[in-house]
Design an enzyme around this catalytic site. Structure first.
Site, mmCIF file in Angstrom:
data_model
loop_
_atom_site.group_PDB
_atom_site.id
_atom_site.type_symbol
_atom_site.label_atom_id
_atom_site.label_comp_id
_atom_site.label_asym_id
_atom_site.label_seq_id
_atom_site.Cartn_x
_atom_site.Cartn_y
_atom_site.Cartn_z
ATOM 1 N N GLY A 1 0.846 -1.180 0.000
ATOM 2 C CA GLY A 1 0.000 0.000 0.000
ATOM 3 C C GLY A 1 0.881 1.229 0.000
ATOM 4 N N GLN B 1 2.838 9.991 1.826
ATOM 5 C CA GLN B 1 4.169 9.367 1.793
ATOM 6 C C GLN B 1 4.977 9.784 0.573
ATOM 7 O OE1 GLN B 1 2.474 5.187 2.496
ATOM 8 N NE2 GLN B 1 4.472 5.128 3.496
ATOM 9 N N CYS C 1 6.557 -0.295 7.195
ATOM 10 C CA CYS C 1 6.084 0.909 6.510
ATOM 11 C C CYS C 1 7.216 1.469 5.665
ATOM 12 C CB CYS C 1 5.645 1.941 7.549
ATOM 13 S SG CYS C 1 5.026 3.479 6.826
ATOM 14 N N LEU C 2 6.903 1.842 4.440
ATOM 15 C CA LEU C 2 7.940 2.393 3.558
ATOM 16 C C LEU C 2 8.520 3.685 4.109
ATOM 17 C CD1 LEU C 2 6.341 1.772 0.041
ATOM 18 C CD2 LEU C 2 7.897 0.313 1.333
ATOM 19 N N HIS D 1 -3.921 0.804 7.927
ATOM 20 C CA HIS D 1 -2.572 1.386 7.881
ATOM 21 C C HIS D 1 -2.554 2.586 6.933
ATOM 22 C CE1 HIS D 1 1.991 0.779 7.825
ATOM 23 N NE2 HIS D 1 1.791 1.644 6.843
ATOM 24 N N GLU D 2 -3.150 2.428 5.755
ATOM 25 C CA GLU D 2 -3.104 3.521 4.756
ATOM 26 C C GLU D 2 -4.006 4.688 5.161
ATOM 27 O OE1 GLU D 2 -0.728 3.378 2.826
ATOM 28 O OE2 GLU D 2 -0.319 1.254 3.134
ATOM 29 N N HIS E 1 -2.271 6.892 7.474
ATOM 30 C CA HIS E 1 -1.348 7.826 6.810
ATOM 31 C C HIS E 1 -2.076 9.097 6.363
ATOM 32 C CE1 HIS E 1 2.518 5.863 6.633
ATOM 33 N NE2 HIS E 1 2.042 4.771 6.052
#
Ligand code: NI
Length: 188
Positions: free
Chosen positions: A48, A53, A101-102, A143-144, A147
Site C-alpha cells: 500500500g 508518503q 512501513c515504507l 494502515h493507509e 497515513h
C-alpha cells in the site's frame, strides 16, 4: 515515474491530508499521479502507499498484494485506488500482526487492528466504491487510512517492545517456530 518516499520525521508524514475534489479525478495530471503511486508502491515492494508518503497532502491511497516475493502465502488484494476513503468498523475485535512501513524503513512492529471494516471511497475514475474488508485486507486499509490522518503504525502499538529492526526480526521472530507470526504483513 517513481516518486520519492518521505520518511518519518518529514512533516509530510505527520500532516493530515485534504479531501480530493472529485472534479479533478479524471484529469490527466491526477491520473498520472495514480500511476506514479502504483509504480512507486511496486518499486519498493509495498502492499500500500498513501499520498502523504510521496509528499502530497491528498486523501489518496493505493493497495495491491499480488504474488509478493517475500510473502508468497499471503492473500491477494487486487489493485485498488481509494480516494477520500471513509472507514466504519464492523467488528471491534482486534488481531495483532506484524507491520512495516515504507516511511519507516527496515523496521517491524506488532500492531492490533480491527478485524472487519466497511470502506466507502471514490475509485480511480471517480466511481463510488463500497465494500467490506477483512483480516489482512482490513489491516492494510487501516494502515493507509492512518497515513491520510498523519498517523503511522507506531502510534497504534500499545507498547514498543516488539519493535524490531528487519534483520533481527527475520532472525529472532520469523525463524523461531514458537514465535512464528500468523502473517508477516508489510504495508505501505
Ligand atoms: Ni506506511
Amino acid at each position: 515515474m517513481i516518486l520519492k518516499v518521505a520518511r518519518l520525521g518529514h512533516p509530510a508524514v505527520r500532516t493530515a491530508a485534504s479531501a480530493v475534489d472529485p472534479a479533478i479525478i479524471r484529469s490527466p495530471e491526477f491520473q498520472r499521479l495514480l500511476d506514479d503511486m502504483v509504480e512507486t508502491m511496486r518499486e519498493y515492494n509495498g502492499v500500500g502507499l498513501a499520498a502523504p508518503q510521496v509528499h502530497l497532502s491528498l486523501q489518496v491511497a493505493v493497495l495491491e498484494m499480488s504474488h509478493h516475493p517475500r510473502y508468497p502465502n499471503m492473500p491477494e488484494i487486487p489493485l485498488t485506488y481509494l480516494i477520500n476513503p471513509q472507514v466504519t468498523i464492523l467488528e471491534h475485535a482486534t488481531i495483532d500482526d506484524w507491520e512495516g512501513c515504507l516511511s519507516i524503513p527496515d523496521m517491524r512492529g506488532l500492531v492490533p487492528r480491527f478485524k472487519q471494516l466497511r470502506v466507502t471511497a471514490l475509485g480511480r475514475h471517480g466511481e463510488e466504491l463500497d465494500f467490506v474488508a477483512n483480516d489482512f485486507h482490513a489491516r492494510v486499509i487501516q494502515h493507509e487510512v492512518d497515513h491520510l490522518k498523519g498517523e503511522v503504525y507506531l502510534d497504534r502499538m500499545p507498547n514498543l517492545r516488539s519493535l524490531s529492526h528487519l534483520a533481527e526480526w527475520q532472525r529472532f521472530v520469523l525463524e523461531t517456530p514458537q514465535k512464528q507470526p500468523q502473517r508477516a504483513g508489510e504495508s505501505g
